[in-house]
Design a protein around this motif. Sequence first.
Motif, short mmCIF file in Angstrom:
data_model
loop_
_atom_site.label_atom_id
_atom_site.label_comp_id
_atom_site.label_asym_id
_atom_site.label_seq_id
_atom_site.Cartn_x
_atom_site.Cartn_y
_atom_site.Cartn_z
N THR A 176 39.92 100.81 -34.59
CA THR A 176 38.48 101.04 -34.71
C THR A 176 38.17 102.40 -34.09
O THR A 176 38.38 102.60 -32.89
CB THR A 176 37.68 99.95 -33.98
OG1 THR A 176 37.98 98.68 -34.56
CG2 THR A 176 36.19 100.22 -34.09
N ILE A 177 37.71 103.31 -34.92
CA ILE A 177 37.34 104.65 -34.47
C ILE A 177 35.81 104.73 -34.50
O ILE A 177 35.19 104.45 -35.53
CB ILE A 177 37.95 105.74 -35.37
CG1 ILE A 177 39.46 105.52 -35.57
CG2 ILE A 177 37.66 107.12 -34.79
CD1 ILE A 177 40.28 105.56 -34.31
N GLY A 178 35.20 105.10 -33.39
CA GLY A 178 33.75 105.08 -33.28
C GLY A 178 33.06 106.20 -34.04
O GLY A 178 33.66 106.90 -34.86
N VAL A 222 39.00 103.78 -30.31
CA VAL A 222 38.49 105.07 -29.82
C VAL A 222 36.98 105.01 -29.95
O VAL A 222 36.45 104.94 -31.05
CB VAL A 222 39.08 106.24 -30.62
CG1 VAL A 222 38.54 107.56 -30.08
CG2 VAL A 222 40.61 106.23 -30.58
N GLU A 223 36.30 105.05 -28.83
CA GLU A 223 34.86 104.82 -28.84
C GLU A 223 34.06 106.09 -29.18
O GLU A 223 34.62 107.19 -29.22
CB GLU A 223 34.43 104.23 -27.49
CG GLU A 223 35.04 102.86 -27.23
CD GLU A 223 34.61 102.25 -25.91
OE1 GLU A 223 33.91 102.94 -25.12
OE2 GLU A 223 34.98 101.09 -25.65
N ASP A 224 32.77 105.91 -29.38
CA ASP A 224 31.88 106.97 -29.86
C ASP A 224 32.01 108.25 -29.03
O ASP A 224 32.05 108.20 -27.79
CB ASP A 224 30.42 106.52 -29.78
CG ASP A 224 30.11 105.33 -30.69
OD1 ASP A 224 30.99 104.93 -31.47
OD2 ASP A 224 28.98 104.82 -30.61
N GLY A 225 32.05 109.37 -29.74
CA GLY A 225 31.97 110.67 -29.09
C GLY A 225 33.22 111.14 -28.38
O GLY A 225 33.22 112.20 -27.75
N ALA A 226 34.32 110.39 -28.48
CA ALA A 226 35.56 110.82 -27.85
C ALA A 226 36.13 112.04 -28.58
O ALA A 226 35.86 112.25 -29.77
CB ALA A 226 36.58 109.69 -27.83
N GLY A 249 37.74 105.43 -24.11
CA GLY A 249 36.33 105.12 -23.93
C GLY A 249 35.39 106.17 -24.49
O GLY A 249 35.78 107.26 -24.90
N ARG A 250 34.13 105.81 -24.48
CA ARG A 250 33.06 106.67 -24.99
C ARG A 250 33.08 108.03 -24.30
O ARG A 250 33.08 108.13 -23.07
CB ARG A 250 31.71 105.99 -24.75
CG ARG A 250 30.51 106.77 -25.25
CD ARG A 250 29.23 106.06 -24.85
NE ARG A 250 28.07 106.77 -25.36
CZ ARG A 250 27.47 106.50 -26.52
NH1 ARG A 250 27.92 105.51 -27.26
NH2 ARG A 250 26.43 107.19 -26.92
N GLY A 251 33.13 109.10 -25.12
CA GLY A 251 33.03 110.45 -24.60
C GLY A 251 34.24 110.96 -23.84
O GLY A 251 34.21 112.06 -23.30
#
Length: 307
Positions: A224-226, A243-247, A262-264
């Motif tokens: 799952t890629i954000g 891979v969370e949002d904005g990474a 995590g995010r970012g």
Amino acid sequence: MAAIREVAEWVGASDPGTAGEVIEVSGFDNAGAESVVFAVDEATLALALASKAGVVLANARLRGAESPSDPRIVWVRDARYAFATVARRLKGRGFVADVHPTAVIGEGVVLGEGTHVGPGVVIEDGVAIGKDCNILARAVVYSGTVIGDRVVVQAGAVLGSTGFGYVRGESGEYLMFPQQGRLVVEDDVEIGANTTIDRGALGETRIGQGTKIDNLVHIGHNCTIGKNVMIAAQTGISGSSVVEDGAILGGQVGIGDHATVGRGVILGGGAGVLSGKKMHGEGEVFWGRPARPLREYLKDLARLKKR
């Protein structure tokens, strides 16, 4: 071609009051009266104003009592972003809606309005592709793939391929675990040349809206890629990772299975994330193999140098 007044509107700036039209974005050296250039600091602003450009997009933080009063300047918050915005608007779609005669289109395929399918593309049965997509030469899209709107798939990319999942028997032989899930690519994703993204095994692999993937990237099954993730060339992401949002993933990053970025989080080039590892800290930079916070990585390098 666009009026300078329109350019100012595109970037959310006030009308500079200068008449004229522009047709292109350009570097300083070859800029002409119909060109747009940008400046991010005092040095580049001087170069921009010395050029023949018709419009100069400049960072607003440079504006002050002693700033130049040249009517060509359009003050913006982020000149690089504004420059990219103008480039896209001047270029337009860059392709026409059609299906090349050498493309192979399976049964039950849905192609949205305004979508282009290039030479040698293979789209298997039942694939759904949204509006205004650009599927370039020799890309392959397997059954079970759903693609949103305004997606770009560069030449040679393979979407929805069988995942690398095997079960080992008592005698040592490997038997493929069922790979019958799907791949979902959300709106405004861009996928680089010769990148491969596997379908889910029993569930799905998903690429979030606005994510940009470079050339020669591999994303395994059930990942799952954000949203708005950046992934640079030669990165490999093993199955069932998140891979969370904005990474941001630098070049040649390697991620083991069932890991979480995590995010970012920012992973520097060549960073390695162990299987099952969870990396958190928005804006935190990680480097090395195994990946660790940049400060720790630099301390380790210093210790090694002293030996």
